[in-house]
Scaffold this motif. Sequence first.
Motif, PDB file in Angstrom:
ATOM      1  N   ILE A 111       0.828  -1.203   0.000  1.00 30.38           N
ATOM      2  CA  ILE A 111       0.000   0.000   0.000  1.00 30.38           C
ATOM      3  C   ILE A 111       0.864   1.257   0.000  1.00 30.38           C
ATOM      4  CG2 ILE A 111      -1.782   1.306   1.279  1.00 30.38           C
ATOM      5  CD1 ILE A 111      -2.853  -1.413   0.458  1.00 30.38           C
ATOM      6  N   ALA A 112       0.431   2.245  -0.787  1.00 30.66           N
ATOM      7  CA  ALA A 112       0.957   3.606  -0.710  1.00 30.66           C
ATOM      8  C   ALA A 112      -0.240   4.476  -0.330  1.00 30.66           C
ATOM      9  CB  ALA A 112       1.552   4.049  -2.040  1.00 30.66           C
ATOM     10  N   TYR A 113      -0.202   5.000   0.885  1.00 27.57           N
ATOM     11  CA  TYR A 113      -1.318   5.739   1.464  1.00 27.57           C
ATOM     12  C   TYR A 113      -1.060   7.232   1.363  1.00 27.57           C
ATOM     13  CZ  TYR A 113      -4.390   7.311   5.360  1.00 27.57           C
ATOM     14  OH  TYR A 113      -5.310   7.935   6.162  1.00 27.57           O
ATOM     15  N   ILE A 114      -1.886   7.921   0.601  1.00 33.88           N
ATOM     16  CA  ILE A 114      -1.734   9.360   0.431  1.00 33.88           C
ATOM     17  C   ILE A 114      -2.271  10.059   1.672  1.00 33.88           C
ATOM     18  CG2 ILE A 114      -2.373  11.396  -0.917  1.00 33.88           C
ATOM     19  CD1 ILE A 114      -2.807   9.542  -3.325  1.00 33.88           C
ATOM     20  N   PHE A 115      -1.376  10.737   2.362  1.00 29.76           N
ATOM     21  CA  PHE A 115      -1.775  11.549   3.501  1.00 29.76           C
ATOM     22  C   PHE A 115      -2.296  12.888   3.005  1.00 29.76           C
ATOM     23  CE2 PHE A 115       0.067   8.621   6.255  1.00 29.76           C
ATOM     24  CZ  PHE A 115       0.033   9.051   7.562  1.00 29.76           C
ATOM     25  N   PHE A 116      -1.496  13.510   2.137  1.00 33.58           N
ATOM     26  CA  PHE A 116      -1.820  14.849   1.663  1.00 33.58           C
ATOM     27  C   PHE A 116      -1.443  14.983   0.203  1.00 33.58           C
ATOM     28  CE2 PHE A 116      -0.345  15.249   6.101  1.00 33.58           C
ATOM     29  CZ  PHE A 116      -1.533  15.691   6.685  1.00 33.58           C
ATOM     30  N   ILE A 117      -2.251  15.725  -0.510  1.00 31.55           N
ATOM     31  CA  ILE A 117      -1.917  16.181  -1.857  1.00 31.55           C
ATOM     32  C   ILE A 117      -2.486  17.589  -1.952  1.00 31.55           C
ATOM     33  CG2 ILE A 117      -3.938  15.027  -2.831  1.00 31.55           C
ATOM     34  CD1 ILE A 117      -2.337  14.794  -5.475  1.00 31.55           C
ATOM     35  N   ALA A 118      -1.632  18.524  -2.347  1.00 35.31           N
ATOM     36  CA  ALA A 118      -2.066  19.921  -2.407  1.00 35.31           C
ATOM     37  C   ALA A 118      -1.431  20.610  -3.603  1.00 35.31           C
ATOM     38  CB  ALA A 118      -1.674  20.650  -1.128  1.00 35.31           C
ATOM     39  N   VAL A 119      -2.234  21.429  -4.265  1.00 40.98           N
ATOM     40  CA  VAL A 119      -1.781  22.261  -5.376  1.00 40.98           C
ATOM     41  C   VAL A 119      -1.962  23.705  -4.945  1.00 40.98           C
ATOM     42  CG1 VAL A 119      -2.220  22.933  -7.783  1.00 40.98           C
ATOM     43  CG2 VAL A 119      -2.435  20.528  -7.100  1.00 40.98           C
ATOM     44  N   ALA A 171       1.771  11.097 -11.862  1.00 42.14           N
ATOM     45  CA  ALA A 171       3.164  10.928 -11.436  1.00 42.14           C
ATOM     46  C   ALA A 171       3.248   9.957 -10.261  1.00 42.14           C
ATOM     47  CB  ALA A 171       3.772  12.279 -11.061  1.00 42.14           C
ATOM     48  N   MET A 172       2.322  10.099  -9.302  1.00 38.50           N
ATOM     49  CA  MET A 172       2.296   9.188  -8.145  1.00 38.50           C
ATOM     50  C   MET A 172       2.020   7.761  -8.595  1.00 38.50           C
ATOM     51  SD  MET A 172       0.325  10.458  -4.770  1.00 38.50           S
ATOM     52  CE  MET A 172      -0.463  11.895  -5.434  1.00 38.50           C
ATOM     53  N   THR A 173       1.057   7.613  -9.486  1.00 30.92           N
ATOM     54  CA  THR A 173       0.689   6.289  -9.987  1.00 30.92           C
ATOM     55  C   THR A 173       1.884   5.625 -10.659  1.00 30.92           C
ATOM     56  OG1 THR A 173      -1.598   7.010 -10.254  1.00 30.92           O
ATOM     57  CG2 THR A 173      -0.935   5.039 -11.452  1.00 30.92           C
ATOM     58  N   GLN A 174       2.646   6.401 -11.403  1.00 29.90           N
ATOM     59  CA  GLN A 174       3.850   5.876 -12.050  1.00 29.90           C
ATOM     60  C   GLN A 174       4.927   5.554 -11.014  1.00 29.90           C
ATOM     61  OE1 GLN A 174       4.150   5.106 -15.236  1.00 29.90           O
ATOM     62  NE2 GLN A 174       6.226   4.382 -14.947  1.00 29.90           N
ATOM     63  N   GLN A 175       5.143   6.473 -10.087  1.00 26.82           N
ATOM     64  CA  GLN A 175       6.177   6.299  -9.063  1.00 26.82           C
ATOM     65  C   GLN A 175       5.891   5.084  -8.178  1.00 26.82           C
ATOM     66  OE1 GLN A 175       6.610   9.841  -6.686  1.00 26.82           O
ATOM     67  NE2 GLN A 175       8.372   9.061  -5.579  1.00 26.82           N
ATOM     68  N   TYR A 176       4.623   4.829  -7.897  1.00 29.36           N
ATOM     69  CA  TYR A 176       4.225   3.731  -7.002  1.00 29.36           C
ATOM     70  C   TYR A 176       3.382   2.697  -7.760  1.00 29.36           C
ATOM     71  CZ  TYR A 176       5.838   7.043  -3.536  1.00 29.36           C
ATOM     72  OH  TYR A 176       6.611   7.924  -2.823  1.00 29.36           O
ATOM     73  N   GLN A 177       3.817   2.381  -8.961  1.00 35.09           N
ATOM     74  CA  GLN A 177       3.033   1.503  -9.828  1.00 35.09           C
ATOM     75  C   GLN A 177       2.852   0.088  -9.289  1.00 35.09           C
ATOM     76  OE1 GLN A 177       4.830   0.944 -13.701  1.00 35.09           O
ATOM     77  NE2 GLN A 177       6.862   1.288 -12.839  1.00 35.09           N
ATOM     78  N   ASN A 178       3.720  -0.364  -8.417  1.00 34.13           N
ATOM     79  CA  ASN A 178       3.593  -1.709  -7.855  1.00 34.13           C
ATOM     80  C   ASN A 178       2.847  -1.723  -6.528  1.00 34.13           C
ATOM     81  OD1 ASN A 178       5.033  -2.877 -10.011  1.00 34.13           O
ATOM     82  ND2 ASN A 178       6.965  -2.279  -9.066  1.00 34.13           N
ATOM     83  N   PHE A 179       2.168  -0.626  -6.222  1.00 34.11           N
ATOM     84  CA  PHE A 179       1.429  -0.483  -4.971  1.00 34.11           C
ATOM     85  C   PHE A 179      -0.036  -0.168  -5.266  1.00 34.11           C
ATOM     86  CE2 PHE A 179       5.763   0.492  -4.021  1.00 34.11           C
ATOM     87  CZ  PHE A 179       5.975   0.100  -2.710  1.00 34.11           C
ATOM     88  N   GLN A 180      -0.888  -0.525  -4.329  1.00 39.61           N
ATOM     89  CA  GLN A 180      -2.253  -0.027  -4.375  1.00 39.61           C
ATOM     90  C   GLN A 180      -2.220   1.334  -3.690  1.00 39.61           C
ATOM     91  OE1 GLN A 180      -5.557  -1.645  -1.848  1.00 39.61           O
ATOM     92  NE2 GLN A 180      -6.561  -1.929  -3.827  1.00 39.61           N
ATOM     93  N   ILE A 181      -2.639   2.380  -4.397  1.00 37.95           N
ATOM     94  CA  ILE A 181      -2.643   3.717  -3.819  1.00 37.95           C
ATOM     95  C   ILE A 181      -3.998   3.957  -3.172  1.00 37.95           C
ATOM     96  CG2 ILE A 181      -2.370   6.174  -4.271  1.00 37.95           C
ATOM     97  CD1 ILE A 181      -0.550   5.409  -6.633  1.00 37.95           C
ATOM     98  N   VAL A 182      -3.953   4.355  -1.914  1.00 33.12           N
ATOM     99  CA  VAL A 182      -5.153   4.547  -1.104  1.00 33.12           C
ATOM    100  C   VAL A 182      -5.147   5.969  -0.556  1.00 33.12           C
ATOM    101  CG1 VAL A 182      -6.379   3.753   0.966  1.00 33.12           C
ATOM    102  CG2 VAL A 182      -5.127   2.103  -0.433  1.00 33.12           C
ATOM    103  N   LEU A 183      -6.313   6.567  -0.502  1.00 30.14           N
ATOM    104  CA  LEU A 183      -6.439   7.861   0.158  1.00 30.14           C
ATOM    105  C   LEU A 183      -7.784   7.940   0.839  1.00 30.14           C
ATOM    106  CD1 LEU A 183      -8.352  10.216  -1.426  1.00 30.14           C
ATOM    107  CD2 LEU A 183      -6.555   9.947  -3.083  1.00 30.14           C
ATOM    108  N   ASP A 184      -7.872   8.868   1.779  1.00 32.70           N
ATOM    109  CA  ASP A 184      -9.160   9.115   2.409  1.00 32.70           C
ATOM    110  C   ASP A 184      -9.495  10.584   2.269  1.00 32.70           C
ATOM    111  OD1 ASP A 184      -7.991  10.584   4.651  1.00 32.70           O
ATOM    112  OD2 ASP A 184      -7.419   8.648   5.475  1.00 32.70           O
ATOM    113  N   MET A 185     -10.772  10.864   2.320  1.00 36.24           N
ATOM    114  CA  MET A 185     -11.262  12.239   2.216  1.00 36.24           C
ATOM    115  C   MET A 185     -12.534  12.348   3.035  1.00 36.24           C
ATOM    116  SD  MET A 185     -12.657  12.032  -1.638  1.00 36.24           S
ATOM    117  CE  MET A 185     -13.039  10.374  -2.186  1.00 36.24           C
ATOM    118  N   GLU A 186     -12.885  13.564   3.395  1.00 30.87           N
ATOM    119  CA  GLU A 186     -14.101  13.757   4.167  1.00 30.87           C
ATOM    120  C   GLU A 186     -15.266  13.096   3.437  1.00 30.87           C
ATOM    121  OE1 GLU A 186     -13.847  18.016   6.323  1.00 30.87           O
ATOM    122  OE2 GLU A 186     -13.749  18.071   4.132  1.00 30.87           O
ATOM    123  N   ALA A 187     -16.055  12.333   4.183  1.00 33.16           N
ATOM    124  CA  ALA A 187     -17.201  11.629   3.600  1.00 33.16           C
ATOM    125  C   ALA A 187     -18.252  12.632   3.133  1.00 33.16           C
ATOM    126  CB  ALA A 187     -17.800  10.675   4.635  1.00 33.16           C
TER     127      ALA A 187
END
Length: 182
Positions: free
Chosen positions: A69-77, A93-109
């Motif tokens: 797992i690659a868990y996104i804590f923060f992403i900001a522009v 870019a993240m998807t490419q950098q962590y292509q062998n991982f499932q990328i997971v993030l959470d956000m306010e429901a």
Amino acid sequence: MALLIQKVSSDFQNIDQLSKLNREAFPKEERMEIHEMLLLIEKHKLEVSAIYDDDIFIGFYALHVRKPIAYIFFIAVDESKRSQGYGSQMIQAMTQQYQNFQIVLDMEAMDEHADNSQQRKKRKEFYLRNGFHETGYYLMFHQILMEIVCNKDELDVSGFQELLNKMEIRNTTFQIFHKKEI
């Protein structure tokens, strides 16, 4: 527009820009201060990358990475750079950098009664457009209900829970639960 990715460490030259964006982009109850990020970087508990378009600072992302797992804590522009395709490029870019991982993030429901319900809706639409999908899982973070989305197939619940258990974030414990349990 080719993005440049620079790993952040304790000697990062543009720490003031990153810190300013961090304060502007995240509410205090969800934000991690830069000194906390740097401490976790030193402990190899967090990877932070600054994003540039040539020499112009665009934003940053921070992940806790623990295979699978690659868990996104923060992403900001940066606010002046939003709605110009940078967020989507950062996800690519993240998807490419962590292509062998499932990328997971959470956000306010989603909550139609929340003051920021439109912002929540736009945020979710952005992630769904950029390769993430609903998982049916949630977690509670400081009394805030967070929806979990990921980029590959079904959420690896046990892998994600194990990653959460290994984190050292302000004495916080995380528990994943399914929508049916709400």
